[in-house]
Design a protein around this motif. Structure first.
Motif, mmCIF file in Angstrom:
data_model
loop_
_atom_site.group_PDB
_atom_site.id
_atom_site.type_symbol
_atom_site.label_atom_id
_atom_site.label_comp_id
_atom_site.label_asym_id
_atom_site.label_seq_id
_atom_site.Cartn_x
_atom_site.Cartn_y
_atom_site.Cartn_z
ATOM 1 N N THR A 69 35.249 -22.689 21.690
ATOM 2 C CA THR A 69 36.195 -21.837 21.663
ATOM 3 C C THR A 69 35.224 -21.309 23.657
ATOM 4 O O THR A 69 33.939 -21.440 23.249
ATOM 5 N N VAL A 70 36.188 -20.528 24.615
ATOM 6 C CA VAL A 70 35.813 -20.095 25.932
ATOM 7 C C VAL A 70 35.087 -19.000 25.122
ATOM 8 O O VAL A 70 33.686 -18.882 26.278
ATOM 9 N N THR A 71 35.459 -17.992 24.617
ATOM 10 C CA THR A 71 35.175 -16.380 24.158
ATOM 11 C C THR A 71 33.479 -17.143 23.560
ATOM 12 O O THR A 71 32.323 -16.441 23.761
ATOM 13 N N LYS A 72 33.270 -18.192 22.789
ATOM 14 C CA LYS A 72 31.955 -18.121 22.238
ATOM 15 C C LYS A 72 30.908 -18.660 23.895
ATOM 16 O O LYS A 72 29.839 -18.621 23.882
ATOM 17 N N LEU A 73 31.504 -19.984 24.530
ATOM 18 C CA LEU A 73 30.773 -19.892 25.648
ATOM 19 C C LEU A 73 30.756 -19.007 26.810
ATOM 20 O O LEU A 73 29.289 -18.575 27.275
ATOM 21 N N VAL A 74 31.030 -18.030 26.766
ATOM 22 C CA VAL A 74 31.474 -16.562 27.336
ATOM 23 C C VAL A 74 29.606 -15.968 26.679
ATOM 24 O O VAL A 74 28.839 -15.490 27.670
ATOM 25 N N GLU A 75 29.844 -16.077 25.592
ATOM 26 C CA GLU A 75 28.551 -15.448 24.729
ATOM 27 C C GLU A 75 27.421 -16.004 24.890
ATOM 28 O O GLU A 75 26.377 -15.350 24.987
ATOM 29 N N ARG A 76 27.581 -17.333 24.839
ATOM 30 C CA ARG A 76 26.439 -18.046 25.310
ATOM 31 C C ARG A 76 26.248 -18.257 26.442
ATOM 32 O O ARG A 76 24.471 -17.767 27.532
ATOM 33 N N LEU A 77 26.704 -18.251 27.347
ATOM 34 C CA LEU A 77 26.016 -17.066 29.198
ATOM 35 C C LEU A 77 25.839 -15.650 29.182
ATOM 36 O O LEU A 77 24.734 -15.414 30.350
ATOM 37 N N ALA A 99 38.974 -14.691 30.976
ATOM 38 C CA ALA A 99 40.228 -15.366 31.893
ATOM 39 C C ALA A 99 40.098 -15.997 31.956
ATOM 40 O O ALA A 99 40.748 -16.973 33.184
ATOM 41 N N THR A 100 38.849 -16.301 33.390
ATOM 42 C CA THR A 100 38.632 -16.597 34.378
ATOM 43 C C THR A 100 38.419 -17.781 34.536
ATOM 44 O O THR A 100 38.822 -18.846 34.894
#
Length: 397
Positions: A69-77, A99-100
């Motif tokens: 998911t995008v949420t997990k992507l942001v966490e990884r970043l 959201a971005t």
């Protein structure tokens, strides 16, 4: 008491002296410009000042690393500075929010910006000789939708929404799903996708054969397709491009073959025996068949003289142009034909890689445009990864 000393070098400087990561090698082959130039001018600078190229690389990294998911992507970043650096974001400060990323994904989908990037990567593989271009395989695979399933009577059949599809497996069992179909044309040698289309699940596979063929910049010599594509239009379109269709016959309840032909569309002699295929002239599209008695395949009670006075025996020639569905070069059922048709399994392996390793079956978006964008990201990740491996092999040689 311990006093922590300040680092002599910045993180970015230290990364320049580290061995390349898998992602950094992949991104070296991924030029984002073909996609960026398709975006509106106001989007090129990126939302909130974030690099558009970095946002795109982050989405490709999401597929390569199996981030669901995008949420997990942001966490990884946020937690992995090396990952953030490889994607192209500053290691100091904040990273884009969910959201971005979602807004950027919508912009990519609305402008179909990934298709030029996909085509650019295909041109690279062709230029480097990774793609042979001799044989292409075409097939479709089920993609389960993220949308809530609805009864068939309530499905909106406008070509842009998910609907119900059904397909027989190798054992003849029917499976149904609610979602879409991913249609691919694949180079059988490199096992890389050459063209991609996405349709609602109810669309027949054969409707996408010609669009996929039209999308290929380099036309192969042979097209391998399963019996679901066995239509006269498919054969004629492929023959018009000076190529040959390798497709098993779909008899569709046919009780008897046409008069004068057997089940493989081989001509029969006056005694009803199947004649022997004796080669072809592929350039002229002519197939040659000989008397089976002279070729010692049968013991005809009337001998060869019944059909011909020549010691060579009866010879029948058939032109592909007479009936492109019945006759092909090489002839259907021969060893050469079977060898070519067996290459069709390459498209199944591509579907497997896309689904098992690159997240093609982890759809978290709705609508055919966004689903197409997601699946193109998977294909882009596969091709860019292949280019990176090819470069690594050349450096090691």
């Amino acid at each position: 008491m311990y006093i922590r000393q300040n680092s002599l070098f910045s993180f970015d400087t230290l990364m320049q002296y580290q061995p390349q990561t898998r992602l950094s090698m992949l991104f070296n082959e991924l030029d984002a410009y073909p996609a960026i130039k398709e975006l509106p001018a106001k989007s090129v600078r990126g939302p909130k000042g974030y690099s558009v190229a970095a946002l795109l690389r982050a989405y490709v990294a999401k597929q390569v690393c199996g981030i669901p998911t995008v949420t997990k992507l942001v966490e990884r970043l946020n937690t992995d500075l090396v990952f953030r650096y490889d994607c192209g974001f500053s290691t100091i400060g904040s990273v884009p929010s969910s959201a971005t990323f979602s807004r950027f994904f919508n912009i990519l989908s609305d402008n179909q910006a990934l298709k030029p990037l996909f085509n650019h990567l295909i041109e690279q593989t062709d230029r480097l000789g990774i793609i042979s271009g001799d044989v292409a395989a075409i097939d479709a695979s089920a993609i389960v939708a993220y949308e809530k399933t609805v009864p068939k009577k309530n499905v909106i059949d406008d070509g842009s929404h998910a609907n119900w599809g059904a397909k027989l497996d190798t054992n003849g069992n029917q499976h149904s799903w609610f979602g879409y179909k991913l249609h691919l044309a694949v180079d059988t040698a490199s096992e890389l996708p050459l063209a991609v289309t996405v349709t609602p699940a109810s669309h027949n596979d054969v409707t996408q054969a010609i669009p996929l063929i039209d999308a290929l910049s380099h036309q192969p010599k042979y097209y391998c397709l399963d019996s679901g594509y066995d239509t006269k239009e498919t054969y004629e379109e492929i023959r018009r491009r000076s190529a040959q269709a390798i497709i098993p016959l779909n008899r569709r309840g046919e009780k008897l073959p046409p008069e004068g032909l057997d089940e493989n569309r081989t001509p029969t002699c006056s005694m009803g025996y199947s004649m022997v295929y004796w080669g072809c002239d592929a350039k002229k599209g002519i197939l040659k068949f000989r008397c089976p008695h002279v070729c010692e395949k049968v013991n005809c009670p009337n001998g060869s003289a019944w059909c011909s006075d020549s010691n060579y025996g009866l010879v029948v020639k058939k032109k592909v142009s007479e009936d492109s569905r019945s006759f092909c070069t090489p002839h259907r059922g021969t060893r050469e034909w079977e060898k070519l048709y067996n290459e069709r399994t390459s498209v199944e392996r591509v579907f497997s890689r896309l689904k098992e390793h690159l997240g093609a079956n982890l759809i978290r978006v709705r609508g055919i445009q966004k689903v197409t964008t997601h699946l193109l990201l998977c294909c882009i990740a596969l091709i860019a990864g292949t280019l990176a491996v090819n470069r690594l092999k050349k450096q090691a040689a």
